[in-house]
Design a protein around this motif. Structure first.
Motif, PDB file in Angstrom:
ATOM      1  N   SER A 742     -16.650 116.591  70.368  1.00 55.87           N
ATOM      2  CA  SER A 742     -15.631 115.885  69.203  1.00 55.87           C
ATOM      3  C   SER A 742     -14.034 116.298  70.554  1.00 55.87           C
ATOM      4  CB  SER A 742     -15.328 117.499  67.826  1.00 55.87           C
ATOM      5  OG  SER A 742     -14.178 118.906  68.901  1.00 55.87           O
ATOM      6  N   SER A 743     -15.198 116.191  71.341  1.00 55.65           N
ATOM      7  CA  SER A 743     -13.876 117.000  72.709  1.00 55.65           C
ATOM      8  C   SER A 743     -13.786 115.604  73.796  1.00 55.65           C
ATOM      9  CB  SER A 743     -14.368 117.784  72.948  1.00 55.65           C
ATOM     10  OG  SER A 743     -12.912 118.668  74.731  1.00 55.65           O
ATOM     11  N   PHE A 744     -12.609 114.891  73.641  1.00 56.02           N
ATOM     12  CA  PHE A 744     -13.145 113.839  74.891  1.00 56.02           C
ATOM     13  C   PHE A 744     -11.612 113.516  74.987  1.00 56.02           C
ATOM     14  CE2 PHE A 744     -13.697 112.672  69.866  1.00 56.02           C
ATOM     15  CZ  PHE A 744     -12.056 112.062  69.673  1.00 56.02           C
ATOM     16  N   ALA A 745     -11.379 111.992  75.886  1.00 54.77           N
ATOM     17  CA  ALA A 745     -10.227 112.029  76.568  1.00 54.77           C
ATOM     18  C   ALA A 745      -8.982 111.254  74.998  1.00 54.77           C
ATOM     19  CB  ALA A 745      -9.994 110.716  77.838  1.00 54.77           C
ATOM     20  N   ASP A 746      -8.052 111.381  75.120  1.00 56.62           N
ATOM     21  CA  ASP A 746      -6.967 111.390  74.264  1.00 56.62           C
ATOM     22  C   ASP A 746      -6.892 109.320  74.770  1.00 56.62           C
ATOM     23  OD1 ASP A 746      -5.886 113.367  73.145  1.00 56.62           O
ATOM     24  OD2 ASP A 746      -4.195 113.371  74.265  1.00 56.62           O
ATOM     25  N   PHE A 747      -6.906 108.628  73.072  1.00 58.67           N
ATOM     26  CA  PHE A 747      -7.095 106.983  73.300  1.00 58.67           C
ATOM     27  C   PHE A 747      -8.672 106.052  74.547  1.00 58.67           C
ATOM     28  CE2 PHE A 747      -2.787 108.688  74.899  1.00 58.67           C
ATOM     29  CZ  PHE A 747      -2.483 108.837  73.459  1.00 58.67           C
TER      30      PHE A 747
END
Length: 770
Positions: A742-747
């Motif tokens: 669930s930890s990823f770059a916005d957009f």
């Protein structure tokens, strides 16, 4: 076996150490004569494109156009070792799981298709026809085409990628997770919004005339060694090279060119970075915004004093939008916040800004040290803002240069490997091949893992790569893959992903880039696109490792025939017989590939049109857009530190020097001075002392995330290193399990593998009684 040692590396990058390493890997693979002959055909007009990185070739005519890590990739592919079904089936998968990734791939080249046999827990030989029949039957039995997932590695050629996306869309889905989702997706997303093109605008010629090169979050000495040749030339003629990197990387400090007799014989070298700024992990956005703030403040002062303006007002007025709002946002940003979040002093940031102001032309390069953060898109758009301020896009010696990894990762995306295809592309594809492509967006990599985790009985097909090892949240990803009804991997070597399988599983061995691809009309060449949009041919020179290998286009075409049968109007086997026919179809779909066959057969190939480089902005505003972004102060690392009493560190994952992506060539990281060990943790010496420990102690890492799941990576050796306080670095894939899905770059949804909040605790050996 290499002795475990840690010692400071004081020599330049490249040089005799690089040549010695090349020779060592050639001999280790048992191919001294063949290896040397093969290397001399790498990146040549009548040879093959290196299967390593995507850095472009200087002129395609040099007799020595490979680097150390490219040589390792070529030697590994050309190895004399063979991973036959007999060798692989001699052990159960449970036994093979205990072997290291290096040992698995070290078994050699795959020779025949293999199918998993549950009764013996092993892979057994299977015929190609039986393999295609099995895959086709499982695909056609799905309730929906969207229950199938088709992954793509960046090593796939343009011809294979084009056929692959055509087959999958004729089958009925846009489920195309690919390696771009895990690396440079923020570059494409951020740049398309800002300048209308998701690719860099520069070419190699721009490096020859630029005044300054700014390098963010990139380690070319290990990841793109041939880039050091361009940086060396730029340094020698006096261009400023400004590096922003938390770690001191040898390739950014000095380089000894193996093709320079003077440097090699004299022991000399060339300094690379004129200035080196060691910012905090993730501090690039703040640093660049600080540079822009200084430029705008200095420009305002110049205006007040009736001096020449420091920004390009004509370019801004004619070619950009949103400048006024952007300027207000930047000037309102606090210098205190900028300094704290960048980890640099105001004086350091001003020094970098002054170099920018003194340069008439500027190139900005970046790598995965920028793209694998929550705020990656904002950081990339801030870099674009910096370039736009003085018109540094669309003229000689200037522009953005995202430096991509795999040799054709950019080409795969150009060919349509994308889960969110443009309607215009689908319209043209459907018209050329007389079918109705699916319109619903498909899964990216994160969504694919989530779908496999939530729903059983998916079919997962991987065109190359090592999905189980490359992805984040290792235990979760493995559980997702094991949920599948069928997993299929096209590969040249055995790897970890083949051990993490569905109820049924197949391995389909393919030709390597170095091997002759013989089809009905004769030997074939494929095409690839490098990081600077040059498209050129690649022709293998070696006999295939096995008579049973198929090319990737052949695997796709035969699978399409077996699966689609009479539903498809595409003449798959006719296209396969001569790859010129595939290229003609590519030209019919993509206007930028007009006269593809004629243009690509010119030595060196041709350059794809880049409209942003022409100052044609294909954005909603029809101009290049300035984007205002606040310096982030509520990232996972901020929240983790607020929730803990003990020290919380920010961990970045990275490659060792004996590694390319997930492929481990050896146990050494020469430039960082680590030999014989991969489970190491680079940390500032003062942080080691604060923890009450010593260099060489063994520790465990626990990541902190908002989902509350405990993720621990055990037994890492502390290595004192020149890195900012509270920052850490370790190798992947050993630390991939610490990155939450669930930890990823916005957009852009790229895993945030370069910014993982972690705790450090002493490692306690099992059974120690402590």
């Amino acid at each position: 076996m290499t002795k475990k040692t840690v010692k400071l590396y004081q020599r330049p990058a490249g040089g005799w150490g690089g040549l010695k390493s090349v020779a060592q890997h050639i001999f280790e693979q048992g191919i001294p004569a063949k290896g040397a002959r093969t290397l001399l055909s790498a990146n040549q007009p009548d040879g093959f494109d290196c299967p390593g990185c995507a850095w472009p070739d200087q002129d395609h005519t040099s007799t020595f156009e490979f680097c150390e890590n490219g040589a390792k990739a070529v030697a590994a592919e050309s190895t004399a070792r063979r991973a036959t079904p007999a060798l692989i089936s001699a052990q159960t998968l449970a036994q093979l799981t205990l072997r290291s990734d290096q040992e698995l791939e070290g078994m050699g080249r795959l020779t025949q298709p293999m199918q998993y046999d549950a009764a013996s827990d092993s892979y057994q030989a299977v015929s190609w026809d039986a393999a295609f029949t099995l895959i086709a039957s499982r695909l056609n039995a799905l309730a929906s085409p969207n229950d199938a997932i088709f992954y793509t590695s960046g090593r796939t050629s343009n011809e294979a990628a084009f056929l692959y996306q055509l087959f999958v869309r004729e089958f009925g889905t846009n489920n195309f997770p690919d390696c771009s989702n895990m690396c440079h997706e923020p570059s494409g997303f951020g740049m398309r919004e800002a300048v209308g093109v998701g690719k860099g605008t520069v070419q190699l010629a721009d490096f020859h005339v630029t005044d300054a090169i700014f390098i963010f979050g990139q380690n070319p000495g290990t990841n793109h060694p041939r880039m050091l040749g361009e940086l060396r030339s730029a340094s020698k003629r006096g261009a400023a090279i400004v590096s922003f990197n938390p770690l001191r990387e040898r390739g950014l400090e000095k380089f000894q060119n193996p093709q320079s007799p003077i440097e090699m014989l004299s022991g000399g070298s060339t300094p690379i970075s004129s200035d080196y700024f060691q910012l905090k992990i993730g501090g690039d956005l703040a640093a660049v915004k600080g540079m822009i703030k200084y430029v705008l403040e200095a420009d305002s002062q110049a205006q007040a004093e009736a001096k020449p303006r420091l920004i390009d007002l004509e370019f801004i007025a004619d070619h950009t939008a949103n400048f006024d709002a952007f300027m207000i946002n930047v000037l309102s940003e606090s210098w205190a916040v900028i300094e704290i979040e960048s980890g640099l002093s105001r004086a350091q940031i001003i020094r970098a800004a002054q170099i920018y102001l003194n340069a008439k032309s500027v190139i900005a390069c970046w790598g995965m040290g920028i793209t694998q953060h929550k705020h990656s898109v904002a950081t990339i758009q801030m870099i674009i803002n910096l370039l736009l301020l003085r018109g540094n896009i669309g003229r000689p010696g200037a522009g953005p240069c995202p430096v991509r990894g795999h040799s054709n990762v950019q080409g795969d995306r150009t060919m349509g490997i994308y889960e969110k295809p443009r309607p215009a592309f689908l319209d043209k594809l459907g018209a050329v091949f007389d079918f109705s492509p699916p319109r619903e967006p498909g899964y990216d990599t994160i969504a694919a893992i989530e779908a496999m985790l939530a729903h059983k009985d998916k079919v997962f097909f991987a065109m190359g790569g090592n999905f189980a090892t490359a992805t984040p949240d290792t235990e979760v990803t493995h559980r997702a893959l094991r949920n599948c009804a069928l997993t299929v991997h096209v590969a040249t070597k055995f790897n970890r992903s083949h051990l993490v399988h569905g109820r049924e599983a197949l391995i389909l061995p393919c030709l390597g880039r170095t091997e002759i691809d013989m089809q009905e009309s004769g030997p074939q060449a494929v095409s690839v696109e490098d990081s600077m949009s040059m498209v050129h041919l690649s022709s293998g020179i070696n006999a295939p490792a096995s008579d049973d290998l198929l090319s990737e286009p052949a695997i796709v075409a035969r699978l399409a025939v077996a699966t689609l049968q009479q539903r498809s109007k595409t003449p798959w086997l006719w296209l396969l017989a001569d790859y010129d026919r595939i290229r003609d179809k590519i030209a019919a779909v993509f206007e930028d590939f007009a006269d593809f066959n004629q243009r690509v057969k010119v030595p060196g190939g041709f350059h794809l049109r880049n409209r942003a480089a022409e100052r044609v902005w294909e954005t909603g505003s029809k101009k290049a857009n300035f984007f205002a972004h606040a310096v982030p102060v509520d990232l996972p690392i901020h929240r983790a530190r607020l929730s803990q009493q003990q020290p919380v560190f920010n961990l970045a994952t990275m490659r060792s020097h004996d590694q390319y992506n997930t492929t481990i060539y050896g146990m050494n990281d020469r430039y960082r001075g680590v030999f014989g060990e991969r489970r190491v943790l680079f940390i500032h010496a003062d942080d080691i002392a604060q923890l009450g420990m010593q260099a060489g102690d063994w520790v465990d890492l626990q990541s902190l995330s908002d989902d509350g799941v405990e993720r621990i990576a055990k037994r890492f050796m502390l290595v004192a290193y020149n890195i900012p306080r509270a920052c850490l670095a370790a190798y992947f894939p050993e630390t991939n399990n610490l990155v939450p899905l669930s930890s990823f770059a916005d957009f852009a949804r790229t895993p945030s593998s370069k910014s993982i909040p972690v705790l450090i605790t002493p490692h306690v050996a099992a059974g120690s009684g402590v």
